[in-house]
Design an enzyme around this catalytic site. Structure first.
Site, PDB file in Angstrom:
ATOM      1  N   LYS A 131       0.832  -1.206   0.000  1.00 62.22           N
ATOM      2  CA  LYS A 131       0.000   0.000   0.000  1.00 62.22           C
ATOM      3  C   LYS A 131       0.868   1.257   0.000  1.00 62.22           C
ATOM      4  O   LYS A 131       0.516   2.267  -0.618  1.00 62.22           O
ATOM      5  CB  LYS A 131      -0.939  -0.006   1.210  1.00 62.22           C
ATOM      6  CG  LYS A 131      -1.857   1.226   1.308  1.00 62.22           C
ATOM      7  CD  LYS A 131      -2.791   1.359   0.117  1.00 62.22           C
ATOM      8  CE  LYS A 131      -3.675   2.602   0.181  1.00 62.22           C
ATOM      9  NZ  LYS A 131      -4.726   2.525   1.207  1.00 62.22           N
ATOM     10  N   LYS A 151      -1.318  11.508   6.262  1.00 66.18           N
ATOM     11  CA  LYS A 151      -1.089  10.414   7.213  1.00 66.18           C
ATOM     12  C   LYS A 151      -0.399   9.252   6.523  1.00 66.18           C
ATOM     13  O   LYS A 151       0.577   8.684   7.028  1.00 66.18           O
ATOM     14  CB  LYS A 151      -2.426   9.983   7.827  1.00 66.18           C
ATOM     15  CG  LYS A 151      -2.318   8.902   8.897  1.00 66.18           C
ATOM     16  CD  LYS A 151      -2.483   7.482   8.359  1.00 66.18           C
ATOM     17  CE  LYS A 151      -3.904   7.211   7.915  1.00 66.18           C
ATOM     18  NZ  LYS A 151      -4.097   5.773   7.525  1.00 66.18           N
TER      19      LYS A 151
END
Length: 296
Positions: free
Chosen positions: A176, A244
């Site tokens: 990811k 983030k």
């Protein structure tokens, strides 16, 4: 050992988790849900017929498999390892799947905690955004053991069109990170291209119609160019969440001694957007930053 999965729990009903859990209910599974805002859990139950519960532990009680999709590493630890966390109720032989985009270090930590409880664990971050979640067409990148993945895959395929085991625990999160690194550069490139076309007096829609059929084409170009041209960003994946994710990428890169100069630069561009009040804008708002700077 084969596993029968009929009762599942879903922890976290945000813009991704809400439709993902809905696909499980429509597939005929018994779904128990928990959300920090209980009214949203109630709304989900009213819509889909599953049951909602006051704590993660209560939702996980008796479940064959638990999925989580929450905010960050700390949120995951709270709903997993806290006093009312799912591991306090999960029975040996069950499975825990974390769809949160979090650190690989956390995935390894949870894998060990699950092993200590006799529970299988898979880190399984997703890509495809809210649209992919609603359409049941997410890309799911998994890290874990082959046996656990084999048991979980048929369930994950209710909302994933590409479900792939990438390696041991943590591999899903690392994959990811690659995804987010690539997206950051792509969106900045698209923003710069559209800005250049605008400054040159070109018809931006016509430009995209031409170049999207060639080597410059991408998902971002196809799905975001029109809203970017219209200066519309009240949708999609928020800048706050992208920052983030990029912080996770940059932290991991330092540990690996991998160089991410473009990613680090785009991260600072997103910081500029946050300072403009755009923390909840879609990540394609990089064009808005360029437009603002050209007008100052």
């Amino acid at each position: 050992m084969s596993r029968t999965i009929s009762k599942v729990a879903f922890i976290g009903l945000g813009v991704m988790g809400y439709p993902m859990a809905g696909h499980l209910a429509r597939a005929g599974l018994e779904v128990r849900v928990y959300n920090r805002t209980s009214a949203r859990a109630q709304a989900w139950s009213d819509e889909h017929g599953g049951s909602h519960h006051p704590t993660p532990a209560a939702a996980a009680d008796g479940a064959d498999l638990v999925m989580m999709c929450v905010g960050n590493d700390d949120d995951v630890r709270q709903v997993t390892l806290g006093n009312d966390g799912v591991l306090s109720r999960l029975a040996a032989g069950s499975l825990l799947i974390d769809h949160t985009t979090a650190s690989a270090t956390l995935a390894e930590e949870l894998d060990q905690a699950c092993r200590d409880h006799g529970v299988g664990f898979i880190d399984a971050p997703v890509s495809g955004g809210q649209q992919g979640a609603e359409n049941g067409a997410l890309t799911i990148m998994c890290g874990g053991q082959e046996e656990d993945f084999g048991a979980a895959r048929p369930v994950l395929e209710h909302y994933g069109r590409a479900v792939t085991l990438m390696g041991p625990a943590g591999s899903g999160q690392l994959t990811k990170m690659v995804n987010q690194i690539c997206i950051a550069g792509l969106v900045q490139g698209l923003a710069e291209g559209l800005h250049f076309a605008e400054q040159a007096g070109l018809d931006q829609h016509r430009v995209i119609d031409v170049i999207s059929k060639g080597a410059a084409g991408s998902w971002q170009m196809e799905n975001r160019h029109a809203t970017m041209i219209d200066d519309h960003y009240q949708h999609g994946f928020a800048v706050d969440w992208m920052r983030k994710d990029l912080d996770i990428c940059l932290t991991q890169a330092r540990e690996l001694e991998a160089q991410l100069p473009v990613t680090a630069l785009v991260d600072q561009f997103y910081a500029d957007i946050q300072s403009m009040g755009g923390g909840r804008w879609d990540t394609s708002s990089l064009l808005k930053r360029l437009r603002r700077n050209s007008n100052t």
